[in-house]
Design an enzyme around this catalytic site. Structure first.
Site, PDB file in Angstrom:
ATOM      1  N   ASN A 205     118.087 111.698 -38.079  1.00 13.74           N
ATOM      2  CA  ASN A 205     118.531 111.493 -39.334  1.00 13.74           C
ATOM      3  C   ASN A 205     117.615 111.232 -40.170  1.00 13.74           C
ATOM      4  OD1 ASN A 205     121.273 111.497 -38.209  1.00 13.74           O
ATOM      5  ND2 ASN A 205     121.794 109.490 -38.713  1.00 13.74           N
ATOM      6  N   CYS A 257     126.557 107.667 -42.033  1.00 14.56           N
ATOM      7  CA  CYS A 257     125.412 107.673 -41.131  1.00 14.56           C
ATOM      8  C   CYS A 257     124.165 107.782 -41.759  1.00 14.56           C
ATOM      9  CB  CYS A 257     125.548 108.734 -39.651  1.00 14.56           C
ATOM     10  SG  CYS A 257     126.854 108.056 -38.770  1.00 14.56           S
TER      11      CYS A 257
HETATM   12  N1  LIG Z   1     130.676 108.339 -37.193  1.00 13.16           N
HETATM   13  C1  LIG Z   1     129.822 109.141 -36.850  1.00 13.16           C
HETATM   14  O1  LIG Z   1     129.902 110.044 -37.507  1.00 13.16           O
HETATM   15  C2  LIG Z   1     128.748 108.637 -36.134  1.00 13.16           C
HETATM   16  C3  LIG Z   1     127.745 109.803 -35.466  1.00 13.16           C
HETATM   17  C4  LIG Z   1     126.778 109.171 -34.602  1.00 13.16           C
HETATM   18  C5  LIG Z   1     126.685 107.918 -34.417  1.00 13.16           C
HETATM   19  N2  LIG Z   1     127.574 106.753 -35.032  1.00 13.16           N
HETATM   20  C6  LIG Z   1     127.195 105.428 -34.820  1.00 13.16           C
HETATM   21  O2  LIG Z   1     128.215 104.994 -33.950  1.00 13.16           O
HETATM   22  C7  LIG Z   1     128.542 103.665 -34.361  1.00 13.16           C
HETATM   23  C8  LIG Z   1     130.084 103.558 -34.719  1.00 13.16           C
HETATM   24  O3  LIG Z   1     130.342 104.532 -35.635  1.00 13.16           O
HETATM   25  P1  LIG Z   1     131.882 104.782 -36.012  1.00 13.16           P
HETATM   26  O4  LIG Z   1     131.638 105.650 -37.061  1.00 13.16           O
HETATM   27  O5  LIG Z   1     132.482 105.264 -34.666  1.00 13.16           O
HETATM   28  O6  LIG Z   1     132.435 103.443 -36.603  1.00 13.16           O
HETATM   29  P2  LIG Z   1     133.846 103.259 -37.066  1.00 13.16           P
HETATM   30  O7  LIG Z   1     133.899 102.044 -38.054  1.00 13.16           O
HETATM   31  O8  LIG Z   1     134.826 104.320 -37.316  1.00 13.16           O
HETATM   32  O9  LIG Z   1     134.335 102.449 -35.492  1.00 13.16           O
HETATM   33  C9  LIG Z   1     134.045 101.226 -34.982  1.00 13.16           C
HETATM   34  C10 LIG Z   1     135.288 100.383 -34.387  1.00 13.16           C
HETATM   35  O10 LIG Z   1     134.686  99.479 -33.607  1.00 13.16           O
HETATM   36  C11 LIG Z   1     135.573  98.289 -33.723  1.00 13.16           C
HETATM   37  N3  LIG Z   1     134.797  97.177 -33.416  1.00 13.16           N
HETATM   38  C12 LIG Z   1     134.262  96.144 -34.115  1.00 13.16           C
HETATM   39  N4  LIG Z   1     133.953  95.185 -33.570  1.00 13.16           N
HETATM   40  C13 LIG Z   1     134.180  95.125 -32.383  1.00 13.16           C
HETATM   41  C14 LIG Z   1     134.041  94.840 -31.012  1.00 13.16           C
HETATM   42  N5  LIG Z   1     133.378  93.466 -31.104  1.00 13.16           N
HETATM   43  N6  LIG Z   1     134.632  95.374 -30.111  1.00 13.16           N
HETATM   44  C15 LIG Z   1     135.232  96.319 -29.939  1.00 13.16           C
HETATM   45  N7  LIG Z   1     135.361  96.949 -30.981  1.00 13.16           N
HETATM   46  C16 LIG Z   1     134.854  96.539 -32.292  1.00 13.16           C
HETATM   47  C17 LIG Z   1     135.926  98.344 -35.243  1.00 13.16           C
HETATM   48  O11 LIG Z   1     137.311  97.685 -35.239  1.00 13.16           O
HETATM   49  C18 LIG Z   1     136.130 100.158 -35.291  1.00 13.16           C
HETATM   50  O12 LIG Z   1     137.280 100.476 -34.848  1.00 13.16           O
HETATM   51  C19 LIG Z   1     127.850 103.182 -35.590  1.00 13.16           C
HETATM   52  O13 LIG Z   1     126.660 102.631 -35.213  1.00 13.16           O
HETATM   53  C20 LIG Z   1     127.442 104.482 -36.018  1.00 13.16           C
HETATM   54  O14 LIG Z   1     126.165 104.577 -36.890  1.00 13.16           O
HETATM   55  C21 LIG Z   1     128.566 107.235 -35.975  1.00 13.16           C
END
Ligand SMILES: NC(=O)c1ccc[n+]([C@@H]2O[C@H](COP(=O)([O-])OP(=O)(O)OC[C@H]3O[C@@H](n4cnc5c(N)ncnc54)[C@H](O)[C@@H]3O)[C@@H](O)[C@H]2O)c1
Length: 446
Positions: A205, A257
């Protein structure tokens, strides 16, 4: 036989992971902590806008189950993918509270289980998690780092056809078990130690962000010197050592991200006693780049007090309704502070934008947004904006000025349609020769 799987966190990464593995035949239990989200998903509704995702979940309804209870996940599955948020703290470090709350709540599985970390975490997190599990007497819970590289807008495709699958394990057998879940996904597999797997994600990234800030600076120098960044980027990108992707200048990288991961890597380095000078510059260039749009508007309009500016595209990129770190969130308050009247339009993110863009008049149609406007700014390159330089729009605007923050339109055609046109680092060229934006600006890695 298809191994049952768990997914913890029903956001972009979690839902895509669940839907794609279910489509490969796995039964998947998805856990989230937000009751409304679980209720919505159980009712077959998906609130995040991600092409293909809702359809894939619908097709695999029989195989995907949703729950609020973490114990449900481990009674159904041996392998659970953690995809909880890891946002930035004020200091720029990653906030791991959601990761720790999963660990605190973890039930004691009766047989060997594996936690697979898909969330983006600082290097060293795996070691800390391992120590925590051991201290809790959970030596039989394995830990594997499996960073996710999908980009919003193309997430389903990216998950099914990744450039690589990275697996970092403390225990080879755990790594093998996770690798076997990916067996039907065709991609090179990089097996690593946990720390290196964690670093692959952050470094990837950071490198993409560096490429974007680099071409943005080249664009800015092009503006000063009369060179055309479209031609420059094409000429650079044909060099196989450089490659054409992520060489499209614009108003900077954004989204859920790149900004947070770049900041997290810089902080991680700083905390280890290393000053990551290059990333400091990458971040600063990116912040300044968003603000250059205001200068471009002032160049044409003079004072912005009382001028009506239409911000077109509010989500951080096309094909998503994700507003996290969207440039519209920086631009709108800057313009309001200059005394401008600010309008906003987006084909899918209006509801998500509403609580975040106070003082901005949100318009359901493009034409309403540009009516009597002194300028229209392309903030996010939605396909609908290809039609922007039309006679209808020209007549609707008080002043037919387009500031193209994404170098999305063909300058000659826009000017021929009777608009004044400002882009980033180019005079009168056409960027259509460059690869499409969705391929060039994934928040790949988030
Ligand atoms: N969005 C992207 O494009 C992307 C790509 C690669 C990696 N990531 C990484 O993946 C991770 C998640 O990103 P995202 O965009 O999917 O986030 P998001 O915010 O869309 O989703 C996260 C979900 O996790 C839930 N959550 C919070 N605490 C929780 C718990 N204790 N138990 C179960 N669920 C819980 C939230 O309610 C939410 O629905 C992050 O670390 C992000 O950096 C994201």
């Amino acid at each position: 036989m298809n191994e049952p799987l768990g997914v913890i966190g029903a956001g972009w990464v979690g839902l895509v992971t669940a839907a794609c593995f279910a489509d490969l035949g796995h039964d998947v239990v998805v856990r989230d902590v937000v009751p409304e989200r679980i209720a919505e998903l159980e009712a077959g509704r998906v609130s995040i806008y991600e092409p293909g995702l809702a359809k894939l979940l619908e097709r695999n309804r029989e195989r995907v189950r949703f729950t609020l209870d973490l114990a449900d996940v481990f009674s159904a599955a041996r392998i659970a993918f953690v995809s909880v948020p890891t946002p930035s703290t004020y200091s720029g470090e990653a906030d791991l509270s959601a990761v720790w709350s999963v660990l605190d709540e973890l039930p004691e599985p009766s047989e060997r289980a594996i936690l697979v970390m898909k969330s983006t975490v600082p290097v060293g997190t795996g070691e800390k998690v391992r120590a925590h599990l051991d201290a809790r007497g959970l030596a039989h819970v394995g830990y594997v780092s499996n960073p996710e590289f999908l980009a919003e807008g193309t997430a389903v495709r990216d998950f099914r056809q990744p450039d690589r699958v990275v697996i970092g394990a403390f225990d080879e057998a755990d790594g093998d078990a996770v690798e076997s879940v990916y067996a039907r996904i065709e991609a090179p597999v990089v097996r690593a130690d946990v720390a290196s797997a964690e670093m692959v994600k952050l470094a990837s990234n950071a490198f993409l962000a560096t490429k974007i800030s680099f071409i943005n600076e080249i664009a800015n120098v092009c503006e000063e010197t009369g060179a055309d960044v479209a031609v420059v980027a094409e000429g650079m990108g044909l060099d196989r050592r450089i490659g054409p992707l992520f060489l499209r200048p614009g108003i900077g990288y954004s989204g859920s991200c790149l900004p947070k991961d770049v900041a997290a890597l810089k902080q991680l380095a700083g905390n280890s006693g290393y000053h990551f000078q290059l990333l400091t510059a990458v971040i600063e260039v990116n912040e300044l780049q968003k603000r250059r749009v205001v200068g471009k508007l002032a160049k044409h309009l003079g004072s912005l007090r009382g001028k009506t500016i239409a911000l077109l595209g509010l989500a951080f990129k096309p094909n998503t309704n994700d507003m996290r770190d969207a440039p519209s969130l920086i631009l709108a308050p800057r313009l309001l502070a200059e005394g401008a009247v600010v309008r906003g339009w987006d084909p899918v993110a209006l509801e998500e934008a509403r609580p975040l863009l106070r003082g901005v008049e949100l318009c359901p149609s493009l034409l309403e947004a540009v009516r009597d406007a002194d300028a229209a700014v392309i903030v996010t390159e939605w396909d609908e904006l290809r039609e922007l330089p039309s006679a209808e729009v020209r007549e609707a605007m008080r002043n037919p000025l387009i500031v193209d923050g994404r170098n999305f339109l063909a300058p000659d055609a826009v000017r021929a349609a009777g608009f004044r046109y400002e882009a980033i680092g180019r005079v009168a060229s056409d960027l259509s020769a460059l690869p499409e934006t969705e391929e060039t600006e994934p928040e790949l890695l988030t």
